[in-house]
Design a protein around this motif. Structure first.
Motif, PDB file in Angstrom:
ATOM      1  N   ARG A 123      -3.161 -12.545   5.296  1.00 60.44           N
ATOM      2  CA  ARG A 123      -2.760 -11.242   4.767  1.00 60.44           C
ATOM      3  C   ARG A 123      -3.902 -10.234   4.879  1.00 60.44           C
ATOM      4  NH1 ARG A 123       2.210 -11.551   2.633  1.00 60.44           N
ATOM      5  NH2 ARG A 123       2.933 -13.618   2.108  1.00 60.44           N
ATOM      6  N   THR A 124      -3.505  -8.968   4.922  1.00 59.96           N
ATOM      7  CA  THR A 124      -4.470  -7.879   4.932  1.00 59.96           C
ATOM      8  C   THR A 124      -4.896  -7.598   3.487  1.00 59.96           C
ATOM      9  OG1 THR A 124      -2.798  -6.163   4.656  1.00 59.96           O
ATOM     10  CG2 THR A 124      -3.317  -6.828   6.939  1.00 59.96           C
ATOM     11  N   SER A 130      -4.130  -5.127   1.779  1.00 58.81           N
ATOM     12  CA  SER A 130      -2.971  -4.605   1.042  1.00 58.81           C
ATOM     13  C   SER A 130      -1.877  -5.669   0.857  1.00 58.81           C
ATOM     14  CB  SER A 130      -2.394  -3.382   1.760  1.00 58.81           C
ATOM     15  OG  SER A 130      -1.927  -3.745   3.040  1.00 58.81           O
ATOM     16  N   LEU A 131      -2.202  -6.929   1.186  1.00 60.64           N
ATOM     17  CA  LEU A 131      -1.323  -8.091   1.010  1.00 60.64           C
ATOM     18  C   LEU A 131      -0.137  -8.153   1.963  1.00 60.64           C
ATOM     19  CD1 LEU A 131      -1.402  -8.493  -2.866  1.00 60.64           C
ATOM     20  CD2 LEU A 131      -2.832  -9.602  -1.140  1.00 60.64           C
ATOM     21  N   LYS A 132      -0.151  -7.325   2.996  1.00 60.58           N
ATOM     22  CA  LYS A 132       0.866  -7.449   4.040  1.00 60.58           C
ATOM     23  C   LYS A 132       0.448  -8.574   4.976  1.00 60.58           C
ATOM     24  CE  LYS A 132       2.176  -2.601   4.041  1.00 60.58           C
ATOM     25  NZ  LYS A 132       2.303  -1.381   4.839  1.00 60.58           N
ATOM     26  N   VAL A 133       1.425  -9.215   5.604  1.00 55.12           N
ATOM     27  CA  VAL A 133       1.096 -10.264   6.567  1.00 55.12           C
ATOM     28  C   VAL A 133       0.333  -9.639   7.726  1.00 55.12           C
ATOM     29  CG1 VAL A 133       2.040 -11.963   8.162  1.00 55.12           C
ATOM     30  CG2 VAL A 133       3.067 -11.685   5.906  1.00 55.12           C
ATOM     31  N   SER A 134      -0.781 -10.250   8.093  1.00 56.81           N
ATOM     32  CA  SER A 134      -1.610  -9.754   9.183  1.00 56.81           C
ATOM     33  C   SER A 134      -1.035 -10.237  10.514  1.00 56.81           C
ATOM     34  CB  SER A 134      -3.049 -10.253   9.032  1.00 56.81           C
ATOM     35  OG  SER A 134      -3.787  -9.940  10.183  1.00 56.81           O
ATOM     36  N   ARG A 135      -0.384  -9.336  11.190  1.00 51.99           N
ATOM     37  CA  ARG A 135       0.237  -9.680  12.473  1.00 51.99           C
ATOM     38  C   ARG A 135      -0.803 -10.157  13.481  1.00 51.99           C
ATOM     39  NH1 ARG A 135       4.586  -5.693  15.293  1.00 51.99           N
ATOM     40  NH2 ARG A 135       5.489  -7.239  16.661  1.00 51.99           N
TER      41      ARG A 135
END
Length: 79
Positions: free
Chosen positions: A52-53, A55-60
């Motif tokens: 995750r980044t 900001s807790l988004k999945v890190s593509r």
């Protein structure tokens, strides 16, 4: 990346704590019921935790790197 198609879909799956871990075959069967053929991932990896980044988004980028690193390692074993 794919030599013939340019790119193909892959999926990394994080299992909810306490849930049974499905086999890759079970995941593919589940996906085939919900997506058209060209959207079905060619590879599925079950991971303990998705990268995750901040900001807790999945890190593509990190998910892509996971597949590239494992593909490179398996190519080294073959060659």
């Amino acid at each position: 990346p794919d030599e013939r198609l340019g790119q193909v879909p892959v999926a990394a799956v994080e299992i909810v704590a306490g849930a049974a871990v499905p086999t890759p075959e079970e995941l593919v069967a589940w996906v085939r019921e919900r997506l058209v053929a060209y959207e079905v991932p060619t590879q599925i990896r079950v991971v303990t935790e998705l990268p995750r980044t901040v900001s807790l988004k999945v890190s593509r980028a990190e998910v892509t790197a996971l597949f590239q690193a494992e593909d490179a390692a398996s190519a080294g074993v073959r060659g």
